[in-house]
Scaffold this active site. Structure first.
Site, PDB file in Angstrom:
ATOM      1  CB  CYS A 135     -12.863  -0.352  -8.884  1.00  0.00           C
ATOM      2  SG  CYS A 135     -14.024   0.465  -7.827  1.00  0.00           S
ATOM      3  CE  LYS A 185       0.083  -6.416   1.606  1.00  0.00           C
ATOM      4  NZ  LYS A 185       1.059  -6.795   2.666  1.00  0.00           N
TER       5      LYS A 185
HETATM    6  C1  F6R Z   1       6.150  -3.883   5.862  1.00  0.00           C
HETATM    7  C2  F6R Z   1       5.838  -3.956   4.480  1.00  0.00           C
HETATM    8  C3  F6R Z   1       6.586  -3.103   3.518  1.00  0.00           C
HETATM    9  C4  F6R Z   1       6.777  -3.868   2.201  1.00  0.00           C
HETATM   10  C5  F6R Z   1       7.430  -2.974   1.141  1.00  0.00           C
HETATM   11  C6  F6R Z   1       7.676  -3.730  -0.136  1.00  0.00           C
HETATM   12  O1  F6R Z   1       5.409  -4.814   6.580  1.00  0.00           O
HETATM   13  O2  F6R Z   1       4.983  -4.693   4.098  1.00  0.00           O
HETATM   14  O3  F6R Z   1       7.811  -2.677   4.033  1.00  0.00           O
HETATM   15  O4  F6R Z   1       7.578  -4.979   2.451  1.00  0.00           O
HETATM   16  O5  F6R Z   1       6.614  -1.863   0.870  1.00  0.00           O
HETATM   17  O6  F6R Z   1       6.512  -4.315  -0.621  1.00  0.00           O
HETATM   18  P1  F6R Z   1       6.549  -5.506  -1.636  1.00  0.00           P
HETATM   19  O7  F6R Z   1       7.059  -6.699  -0.922  1.00  0.00           O
HETATM   20  O8  F6R Z   1       5.134  -5.647  -2.098  1.00  0.00           O
HETATM   21  O9  F6R Z   1       7.473  -5.085  -2.731  1.00  0.00           O
END
Ligand code: F6R
Length: 595
Positions: free
Chosen positions: A2, A590
């Site tokens: 940021c 995340k």
């Molecule tokens: C587990 C989790 C990760 C995500 C993975 C894909 O709780 O959140 O396994 O599911 O890193 O993330 P997205 O759905 O953002 O592509």
């Protein structure tokens, strides 16, 4: 990532950048850093560990950039934290420079020395080299863009020249607009409390920000670009914890309404999506981690309800199936963030072969949203906990609805989902929550957990989760939830597979969670119990093989979702009872924006 460039007199840029980083901390929290421009030059502060634990006191300044890191190149330490400085350039970076070794060798020959193990410091040197050669910062960006390989974005300041520069070579950058001030962030949350008017930088776009002077141009030919001011509709308080102890807890409970909200979709788009599924020659459903488990659940629903043969595939594995993908094929890409690099790369590979792409994502204008033919938004609001919960159940609800539409059973599908959704508040009553908590206590006791305050007290680190049919991917997803927040080694199996190997893992007292109560699943649970496992049933009916039992309301064929929700809660309790912070699991981020 940021930054802020404010009008003279604002002088709080360092604090604002630091506050912005706190909002982004859930995306990477190994270390952080802030660079602040002052009358005596650019001052950089870096620290290993969580931003929210730091005692950092920002300086008075009108320009600053910041970064919270999830380590890729080089271990977690202060030196490897961003911002990185080389010569006149101080830079923060998201992504991976795939040709960083070659660039490093060339720059070393020019006399640059590197103190970190990162690819980011090399780009700071590359930009500095061009500036030292006499190029303007804009020319330096154009020259660097032709050299840097991989999906990346960069934000930097130059010593002695006011303003912030940024360029997007494949990772998101958003600019926040206010009177006399420009903000920048890899996510709007970095500046949402100051403005909701945003310019989005697309791949190949660069910008120069100095207070309210904002210039956009192409990284490739320097041509000026006009940007549309977009007003985004996210209430800043909706991304706070409120009265909850953790985001994970908040998001689990939000499912009492979020599933319903996710069903309120544009009917034209849903029809387009179901037609894409119906008329494709082959359907591949991809995702990573939890989203891959949703893809597996969807595979069952499409087979059972939609009578469609679809293949669920981890996004990193799709490359092995590419020869079966052509211009009549459909890839359904499931991703909460819409930024997961493995998903994007699989989608691009399938598109090169002519496939259509249907996306399910929570983030509008994410890369996945932008590159897909049709996007169904999850509409669950920002999910902050690393462990996905409310986005997962929304993804499942939408896939179930699509499977029912393919089978011309939309009405029945909606009734089942609304029934599930309205029953959830009842299911998650205090008495029920206490039962889930008690089950966590039983598991920790079986694993030999003793509370002595040092966080590593489990004696046997193994537990098993079994399920049949749609409850098999739910067992896999439950295992991910437990692993990531409680660090217990949990593994999910198809119930019938237990006897083909994993039964050897069973020793006295090993917790074995049994999802469902059908005869075939119980038959496998009996074998595990005969070998000493502690059987914990999560099902509609109690069975005598269960040592402990948690009820799940019978919700027709969306029973899988109803079963997952107590498993999410159980994971949460398994984490907090060991003193772990479920919102900041070790080693995870995340949004995994690197392959
Ligand atoms: C587990 C989790 C990760 C995500 C993975 C894909 O709780 O959140 O396994 O599911 O890193 O993330 P997205 O759905 O953002 O592509």
């Amino acid at each position: 990532m940021c930054g802020i460039s404010g009008a003279t007199g604002a002088e709080k840029a360092g604090q604002i950048a630091f506050d912005g980083l706190k909002k982004l901390e859930y995306r990477g929290y190994d270390s952080f850093g802030v660079a602040m421009r002052t009358g005596s030059g650019i001052h950089t502060y870096k620290k290993e560990g969580k931003i929210s634990d730091s005692k950092f006191k920002p300086m008075q300044t009108t320009e600053a950039i910041g970064h919270s890191r999830w380590a890729t190149h080089g271990e977690v330490n202060q030196v490897n934290s961003h911002p990185h400085s080389q010569g006149s350039v101080t830079l923060v970076h998201n992504g991976t420079v795939t040709n960083y070794v070659a660039l490093k060798r060339a720059l070393e020959k020019e006399g640059y020395e590197f103190i970190s193990e990162t690819d980011s410091e090399i780009v700071a040197a590359l930009l500095d080299e061009y500036i030292q050669e006499g190029k303007t910062p804009k020319q330096a960006i154009i020259a660097a863009s032709s050299q840097i390989q991989g999906d990346n974005s960069f934000v930097f300041m130059i010593d002695g020249q006011e303003g912030i520069w940024a360029f997007n070579l494949g990772r998101p950058i958003r600019v926040g607009i206010a009177d006399g001030v420009s903000y920048i962030g890899s996510d709007v949350q970095a500046f949402l409390e100051h403005t909701n008017i945003v310019n989005y930088l697309d791949k190949g776009d660069a910008c120069y920000l100095h207070q309210e002077d904002r210039k956009y141009f192409s990284c490739y030919d320097g041509k000026e670009i006009k940007k549309e001011d977009i007003s985004i509709d996210i209430e800043p308080s909706s991304v706070e914890k409120g009265n909850y102890a953790h985001f994970m807890q908040k998001e689990i409970f939000e499912q009492t309404s979020s599933i319903n909200v996710s069903l309120d979709q544009d009917s034209v788009k849903m029809s387009m999506a179901s037609d894409l599924i119906k008329y494709a020659d082959r359907v591949f459903i991809i995702g990573s981690g939890t989203s891959h488990k949703v893809a597996m659940v969807a595979e069952y629903w499409l087979a059972k309800n939609g009578r469609i043969y679809a293949r669920a595939c981890a996004s990193t594995e799709l490359s092995s199936w590419m020869q079966f993908i052509g211009n009549e094929s459909l890839v359904i890409a499931i991703s909460q963030s819409g930024e997961t690099a493995d998903v994007i790369s699989a989608v691009r590979g399938a598109q090169e072969r002519g496939a259509s792409v249907l996306a399910l994502t929570n983030i509008a204008r994410s890369e996945l949203d932008e590159i897909s033919d049709v996007t169904i938004p999850l509409q669950v609001g920002i999910e902050k906990a690393v462990a996905s919960t409310k986005a997962t159940t929304a993804q499942m609800a939408i896939m179930y609805q699509l499977a029912k539409m393919v089978d011309n059973e939309l009405g029945e599908g909606l009734i089942n989902l609304v029934d599930l959704s309205s029953g959830l508040s009842e299911q998650l009553n205090p008495n029920y929550i206490k039962h889930v908590e008690d089950m966590a206590d039983v598991i920790l006791k079986q694993l030999g957990y003793t509370e002595n305050g040092n966080g590593d007290q489990i004696q046997k680190n193994s537990m098993i989760i079994i399920g049949r049919d749609i409850l098999y991917p739910i067992a896999l997803e439950s295992a991910i939830k437990i692993q990531e927040v409680s660090y217990i080694h949990a593994q999910g199996f198809a119930a019938g597979e237990l006897k083909h190997g994993p039964l050897a893992l069973i020793e006295k007292g090993i917790p074995c969670i049994v999802l469902g109560d059908d005869d075939r699943t119980i038959n496998e649970a009996v074998k595990a119990r005969a070998r000493g496992a502690c059987i914990l049933g999560i099902s509609a009916q109690k069975h005598e093989v269960f040592d402990h039992w948690l009820s799940v309301p019978n919700r027709h064929d969306v029973y899988a979702i109803a079963t997952l929700i107590p498993m999410q809660l159980l994971s949460y309790f398994l984490a907090i009872k060991q003193g772990r912070d479920p919102d900041f699991p070790r080693n995870l981020a995340k949004a995994v924006t690197v392959e």
